[in-house]
Scaffold this motif. Structure first.
Motif, PDB file in Angstrom:
ATOM      1  N   GLU A  70       0.865  -1.183   0.000  1.00 40.48           N
ATOM      2  CA  GLU A  70       0.000   0.000   0.000  1.00 40.48           C
ATOM      3  C   GLU A  70       0.902   1.234   0.000  1.00 40.48           C
ATOM      4  O   GLU A  70       0.906   2.057   0.888  1.00 40.48           O
ATOM      5  N   ASN A  71       1.746   1.314  -1.024  1.00 35.63           N
ATOM      6  CA  ASN A  71       2.727   2.396  -1.101  1.00 35.63           C
ATOM      7  C   ASN A  71       2.376   3.352  -2.238  1.00 35.63           C
ATOM      8  O   ASN A  71       1.450   3.118  -3.002  1.00 35.63           O
ATOM      9  N   ASP A  72       3.158   4.383  -2.375  1.00 41.54           N
ATOM     10  CA  ASP A  72       2.832   5.443  -3.339  1.00 41.54           C
ATOM     11  C   ASP A  72       3.351   5.130  -4.742  1.00 41.54           C
ATOM     12  O   ASP A  72       4.049   5.939  -5.347  1.00 41.54           O
ATOM     13  N   ILE A  73       3.011   3.959  -5.258  1.00 45.60           N
ATOM     14  CA  ILE A  73       3.430   3.594  -6.612  1.00 45.60           C
ATOM     15  C   ILE A  73       2.369   4.023  -7.623  1.00 45.60           C
ATOM     16  O   ILE A  73       2.630   4.101  -8.806  1.00 45.60           O
ATOM     17  N   GLY A  74       1.185   4.315  -7.131  1.00 43.91           N
ATOM     18  CA  GLY A  74       0.123   4.760  -8.022  1.00 43.91           C
ATOM     19  C   GLY A  74      -0.536   3.626  -8.776  1.00 43.91           C
ATOM     20  O   GLY A  74      -0.783   3.721  -9.984  1.00 43.91           O
ATOM     21  N   VAL A  75      -0.792   2.499  -8.075  1.00 43.86           N
ATOM     22  CA  VAL A  75      -1.486   1.366  -8.692  1.00 43.86           C
ATOM     23  C   VAL A  75      -2.582   0.869  -7.747  1.00 43.86           C
ATOM     24  O   VAL A  75      -2.652   1.281  -6.591  1.00 43.86           O
ATOM     25  N   ASP A  76      -3.410  -0.030  -8.245  1.00 49.12           N
ATOM     26  CA  ASP A  76      -4.478  -0.598  -7.416  1.00 49.12           C
ATOM     27  C   ASP A  76      -3.880  -1.407  -6.264  1.00 49.12           C
ATOM     28  O   ASP A  76      -2.848  -2.070  -6.409  1.00 49.12           O
ATOM     29  N   TYR A  77      -4.557  -1.367  -5.121  1.00 46.83           N
ATOM     30  CA  TYR A  77      -4.099  -2.111  -3.942  1.00 46.83           C
ATOM     31  C   TYR A  77      -5.294  -2.789  -3.269  1.00 46.83           C
ATOM     32  O   TYR A  77      -6.366  -2.192  -3.137  1.00 46.83           O
ATOM     33  N   ILE A  78      -5.082  -4.039  -2.828  1.00 44.65           N
ATOM     34  CA  ILE A  78      -6.138  -4.778  -2.127  1.00 44.65           C
ATOM     35  C   ILE A  78      -5.534  -5.440  -0.893  1.00 44.65           C
ATOM     36  O   ILE A  78      -4.498  -6.119  -0.971  1.00 44.65           O
ATOM     37  N   GLY A  79      -6.157  -5.211   0.260  1.00 45.03           N
ATOM     38  CA  GLY A  79      -5.664  -5.821   1.495  1.00 45.03           C
ATOM     39  C   GLY A  79      -6.640  -5.595   2.627  1.00 45.03           C
ATOM     40  O   GLY A  79      -7.775  -5.162   2.410  1.00 45.03           O
ATOM     41  N   ILE A  80      -6.192  -5.878   3.843  1.00 41.11           N
ATOM     42  CA  ILE A  80      -7.051  -5.655   5.000  1.00 41.11           C
ATOM     43  C   ILE A  80      -6.640  -4.366   5.706  1.00 41.11           C
ATOM     44  O   ILE A  80      -5.594  -3.793   5.409  1.00 41.11           O
ATOM     45  N   ASP A  81      -7.443  -3.937   6.657  1.00 41.58           N
ATOM     46  CA  ASP A  81      -7.152  -2.729   7.429  1.00 41.58           C
ATOM     47  C   ASP A  81      -6.184  -3.101   8.554  1.00 41.58           C
ATOM     48  O   ASP A  81      -6.579  -3.605   9.605  1.00 41.58           O
ATOM     49  N   ASP A  82      -4.892  -2.852   8.301  1.00 44.92           N
ATOM     50  CA  ASP A  82      -3.859  -3.249   9.266  1.00 44.92           C
ATOM     51  C   ASP A  82      -3.898  -2.403  10.540  1.00 44.92           C
ATOM     52  O   ASP A  82      -3.630  -2.905  11.626  1.00 44.92           O
ATOM     53  N   TYR A  83      -4.224  -1.133  10.392  1.00 47.07           N
ATOM     54  CA  TYR A  83      -4.337  -0.253  11.557  1.00 47.07           C
ATOM     55  C   TYR A  83      -5.452  -0.764  12.481  1.00 47.07           C
ATOM     56  O   TYR A  83      -5.262  -0.907  13.692  1.00 47.07           O
TER      57      TYR A  83
END
Length: 344
Positions: free
Chosen positions: A153-166
């Motif tokens: 979930e970094n600033d590469i500017g692409v789609d991201y899918i994951g869970i809410d780690d916070y």
């Protein structure tokens, strides 16, 4: 070494043109069923293997999608990949699996290999060592759709899918506080990786919310392997005041921590409660079974596959980048159930 069969070899056997063989193999409507059957029979007898790269050059699509994961022996990654492959196969795509073994250098080599194979898209979860994203920008510069999941979930500017780690850390700390824990340690992943950074932030904020002390000696970053979990637990046991709970950001580290506690005759959860992350299958099999976060592996895999296919099949599809965050679920087991013991 046996010479590789070509379309020309099949054409020579049947006394037809190589272009007719090619059309027959691709089920062209102008080729008779009789010729198609004959071509397929000879192709099978000669053990003909189609050249996918040549086909990709002609059609503009290889029907191959590459994936880069940290390690294939992780239940999380293997179940995500199984779900991705199931969705891709429905649409005639195949998955090429590579693993980084948490190495940035190997991750870069994997990207080069996938680009050379002319994959239609790349799916990736970043290695622990990765702090430089130039190689990922290289994928974008080649016009290849890139989808990141779990780590990335970094600033590469692409789609991201994951869970809410916070939120995951909040849920874990809340649970441990409910069990009466007041001195909660965190065996964390490296904070340069966004997901572990978010878990650390969630851990710290949850401690503040419950007015619990933030002791820097209770926060230890590492690789989250079994060996790392063992080493970090040994460090925690040397503190003048022991923690009464340990939250490990990975189940393998939690397992290593459990082993060390048992070797030191520390009762879990009576003396120190334990929580892991990822809900690996072994967490329900060890004694005591380990409380862990379930990451919705299958759902992540399905969403990742759908997103990469959407990007591949519609080059004009340029909406705001998709960032799909799923809610985590805490699977509570005996390793953290202090309250249940106190009320017996």
């Amino acid at each position: 070494m046996k010479k590789k069969t070509t379309i020309k070899d099949i054409a020579n056997v049947l006394n037809i043109t190589p272009s007719a063989v090619s059309r027959a193999l691709h089920d062209h409507p102008r080729i008779s069923d009789k010729t198609k059957t004959a071509v397929r029979k000879v192709a099978e007898e000669l053990e003909y293997q189609p050249n996918h790269l040549a086909s990709a050059l002609r059609s503009g699509k290889s029907k191959l999608i590459g994936i880069i994961v940290a390690k294939t022996n992780s239940h999380f990654f293997s179940s995500v990949m199984e779900s991705i492959e199931k969705e891709l196969n429905k649409e005639g795509y195949n998955l090429i699996i590579t693993q980084s073994n948490e190495s940035y250098e190997k991750e870069c080599r994997n990207i080069d290999a996938l680009l050379q194979t002319q994959v239609d898209g790349i799916i990736a979860s970043l290695a622990n060592e990765t702090v430089d994203f130039d190689y990922y920008h290289k994928i974008k510069q080649n016009g290849i759709p890139l989808i990141l999941f779990d780590r990335g979930e970094n600033d590469i500017g692409v789609d991201y899918i994951g869970i809410d780690d916070y939120a995951s850390s909040n849920i874990i700390v809340n649970h441990l506080v409910e069990q009466g824990c007041k001195r909660i340690a965190h065996i964390a992943g490296y904070s340069h990786t966004r997901i572990y950074q978010n878990r650390i932030r969630g851990y710290k904020d949850a401690l503040r919310k419950h007015k619990l002390p933030e002791d820097k000696d209770l926060l230890l970053e590492g690789s989250l392997s079994i060996e790392d979990g063992r080493a970090k637990m040994e460090e925690l046991l040397k503190l003048p005041e022991l923690p009464d709970a340990v939250y490990a950001a990975g189940d393998y580290a939690a397992l290593g921590a459990l082993q060390v506690m048992q070797e030191h005759n520390i009762k879990v959860p009576e003396q120190i409660a334990l929580v892991g992350f990822s809900n690996e299958p072994f967490t329900s099999l060890v004694t005591p079974p380990i409380t862990s976060i379930y990451q919705h592996n299958k759902e992540i895999g399905k969403l990742v596959a759908q997103q990469v296919l959407l990007r591949i099949n519609d080059k004009n599809y340029k909406p705001v980048l998709h960032k799909i965050i799923l809610e985590p679920e805490l699977i509570i087991r005996d390793s953290s159930r202090k309250r249940d013991l106190n009320t017996e």
